[in-house]
Design a protein around this motif. Structure first.
Motif, PDB file in Angstrom:
ATOM      1  N   ALA A  66       8.254 -10.287   9.197  1.00 45.67           N
ATOM      2  CA  ALA A  66       6.919 -10.871   9.168  1.00 45.67           C
ATOM      3  C   ALA A  66       6.848 -12.028  10.151  1.00 45.67           C
ATOM      4  N   SER A  67       5.668 -12.203  10.752  1.00 44.56           N
ATOM      5  CA  SER A  67       5.449 -13.334  11.648  1.00 44.56           C
ATOM      6  C   SER A  67       3.981 -13.741  11.589  1.00 44.56           C
ATOM      7  N   ILE A  68       3.746 -15.009  11.898  1.00 45.26           N
ATOM      8  CA  ILE A  68       2.390 -15.529  12.037  1.00 45.26           C
ATOM      9  C   ILE A  68       2.332 -16.216  13.390  1.00 45.26           C
ATOM     10  N   THR A  69       1.342 -15.833  14.194  1.00 47.67           N
ATOM     11  CA  THR A  69       1.189 -16.378  15.531  1.00 47.67           C
ATOM     12  C   THR A  69      -0.199 -16.968  15.687  1.00 47.67           C
ATOM     13  N   ARG A  70      -0.262 -18.160  16.186  1.00 50.07           N
ATOM     14  CA  ARG A  70      -1.555 -18.752  16.502  1.00 50.07           C
ATOM     15  C   ARG A  70      -2.091 -18.050  17.737  1.00 50.07           C
ATOM     16  N   THR A  71      -3.337 -17.587  17.663  1.00 51.38           N
ATOM     17  CA  THR A  71      -3.899 -16.806  18.762  1.00 51.38           C
ATOM     18  C   THR A  71      -5.066 -17.506  19.439  1.00 51.38           C
ATOM     19  N   GLY A  72      -5.191 -18.768  19.233  1.00 53.09           N
ATOM     20  CA  GLY A  72      -6.268 -19.540  19.822  1.00 53.09           C
ATOM     21  C   GLY A  72      -6.514 -20.761  18.960  1.00 53.09           C
ATOM     22  N   THR A  73      -7.540 -21.488  19.291  1.00 54.12           N
ATOM     23  CA  THR A  73      -7.799 -22.704  18.528  1.00 54.12           C
ATOM     24  C   THR A  73      -8.367 -22.419  17.149  1.00 54.12           C
ATOM     25  N   VAL A  74      -8.880 -21.215  16.931  1.00 55.55           N
ATOM     26  CA  VAL A  74      -9.508 -20.928  15.639  1.00 55.55           C
ATOM     27  C   VAL A  74      -8.985 -19.659  14.970  1.00 55.55           C
ATOM     28  N   SER A  75      -7.841 -19.159  15.367  1.00 59.30           N
ATOM     29  CA  SER A  75      -7.390 -17.926  14.743  1.00 59.30           C
ATOM     30  C   SER A  75      -5.876 -17.809  14.708  1.00 59.30           C
ATOM     31  N   ALA A  76      -5.423 -16.881  13.862  1.00 58.88           N
ATOM     32  CA  ALA A  76      -4.004 -16.576  13.748  1.00 58.88           C
ATOM     33  C   ALA A  76      -3.854 -15.088  13.486  1.00 58.88           C
ATOM     34  N   ARG A  77      -2.721 -14.553  13.858  1.00 59.84           N
ATOM     35  CA  ARG A  77      -2.428 -13.132  13.643  1.00 59.84           C
ATOM     36  C   ARG A  77      -1.158 -13.029  12.817  1.00 59.84           C
ATOM     37  N   ILE A  78      -1.262 -12.333  11.704  1.00 58.02           N
ATOM     38  CA  ILE A  78      -0.122 -12.067  10.819  1.00 58.02           C
ATOM     39  C   ILE A  78       0.341 -10.648  11.115  1.00 58.02           C
ATOM     40  N   VAL A  79       1.639 -10.467  11.297  1.00 62.03           N
ATOM     41  CA  VAL A  79       2.190  -9.148  11.576  1.00 62.03           C
ATOM     42  C   VAL A  79       3.361  -8.896  10.632  1.00 62.03           C
ATOM     43  N   VAL A  80       3.331  -7.747   9.973  1.00 55.08           N
ATOM     44  CA  VAL A  80       4.452  -7.305   9.144  1.00 55.08           C
ATOM     45  C   VAL A  80       4.911  -5.965   9.701  1.00 55.08           C
ATOM     46  N   THR A  81       6.190  -5.866   9.988  1.00 56.24           N
ATOM     47  CA  THR A  81       6.754  -4.626  10.527  1.00 56.24           C
ATOM     48  C   THR A  81       7.748  -4.052   9.526  1.00 56.24           C
ATOM     49  N   ASP A  82       7.871  -2.738   9.558  1.00 59.79           N
ATOM     50  CA  ASP A  82       8.902  -2.074   8.758  1.00 59.79           C
ATOM     51  C   ASP A  82       9.324  -0.797   9.467  1.00 59.79           C
ATOM     52  N   THR A  83      10.346  -0.151   8.962  1.00 55.48           N
ATOM     53  CA  THR A  83      10.914   1.016   9.617  1.00 55.48           C
ATOM     54  C   THR A  83      10.296   2.328   9.144  1.00 55.48           C
ATOM     55  N   SER A  84       9.298   2.267   8.293  1.00 54.37           N
ATOM     56  CA  SER A  84       8.615   3.478   7.833  1.00 54.37           C
ATOM     57  C   SER A  84       7.555   3.887   8.858  1.00 54.37           C
ATOM     58  N   ARG A  85       7.321   5.170   9.009  1.00 51.84           N
ATOM     59  CA  ARG A  85       6.279   5.675   9.897  1.00 51.84           C
ATOM     60  C   ARG A  85       5.005   6.000   9.112  1.00 51.84           C
ATOM     61  N   ARG A  86       5.010   5.748   7.799  1.00 57.27           N
ATOM     62  CA  ARG A  86       3.844   6.040   6.968  1.00 57.27           C
ATOM     63  C   ARG A  86       2.835   4.902   7.074  1.00 57.27           C
ATOM     64  N   LYS A  87       1.634   5.219   7.567  1.00 56.05           N
ATOM     65  CA  LYS A  87       0.608   4.195   7.746  1.00 56.05           C
ATOM     66  C   LYS A  87      -0.027   3.854   6.397  1.00 56.05           C
ATOM     67  N   PRO A  88      -0.353   2.592   6.192  1.00 56.61           N
ATOM     68  CA  PRO A  88      -0.945   2.184   4.911  1.00 56.61           C
ATOM     69  C   PRO A  88      -2.403   2.618   4.805  1.00 56.61           C
ATOM     70  N   ALA A  89      -2.830   2.836   3.572  1.00 55.86           N
ATOM     71  CA  ALA A  89      -4.229   3.179   3.310  1.00 55.86           C
ATOM     72  C   ALA A  89      -4.666   2.441   2.051  1.00 55.86           C
ATOM     73  N   PRO A  90      -5.848   1.829   2.083  1.00 59.27           N
ATOM     74  CA  PRO A  90      -6.339   1.143   0.878  1.00 59.27           C
ATOM     75  C   PRO A  90      -6.442   2.118  -0.293  1.00 59.27           C
ATOM     76  N   GLY A  91      -6.095   1.628  -1.470  1.00 58.44           N
ATOM     77  CA  GLY A  91      -6.168   2.451  -2.667  1.00 58.44           C
ATOM     78  C   GLY A  91      -7.554   2.456  -3.280  1.00 58.44           C
ATOM     79  N   THR A  92      -7.706   3.262  -4.285  1.00 62.14           N
ATOM     80  CA  THR A  92      -8.945   3.298  -5.076  1.00 62.14           C
ATOM     81  C   THR A  92      -8.557   3.158  -6.541  1.00 62.14           C
TER      82      THR A  92
END
Length: 94
Positions: A26-52
């Motif tokens: 996991a990482s958090i990067t400041r991407t400007g004066t008003v924003s940030a980008r959070i990135v989580v990586t893993d070794t799975s190739r299965r893309k996440p999908a919101p549940g119901t």
């Protein structure tokens, strides 16, 4: 800061609980004066999908929460797994 913490928690929990990933980062990067980008990586190739989830379900709301808190979010397959990201705006706008 609490919003970023909640998003990191949800994305890392998803990577741990819903994949067979052998490594999560996991990482958090400041991407400007008003924003940030959070990135989580893993070794799975299965893309996440919101549940119901049903009202009585105890889980299945993580990506729905990320969607509600983040300015925008998404995922992409990368060499060796996938990257799930969320962008935040410091001004609180979504």
């Amino acid at each position: 800061m609490e919003v970023a913490r909640q998003i990191v928690t949800e994305l890392v929990a998803n990577a741990v609980e819903h994949t067979d990933a052998s490594m999560v980062g996991a990482s958090i990067t400041r991407t400007g004066t008003v924003s940030a980008r959070i990135v989580v990586t893993d070794t799975s190739r299965r893309k996440p999908a919101p549940g119901t989830p049903s009202p009585g379900d105890e889980d299945g709301r993580g990506l729905l929460l990320v969607d509600a808190l983040a300015h925008r979010w998404g995922s992409e397959l990368v060499h060796g797994g996938k990257r799930v990201w969320a962008e935040l705006r410091a001004d609180g706008e979504q």
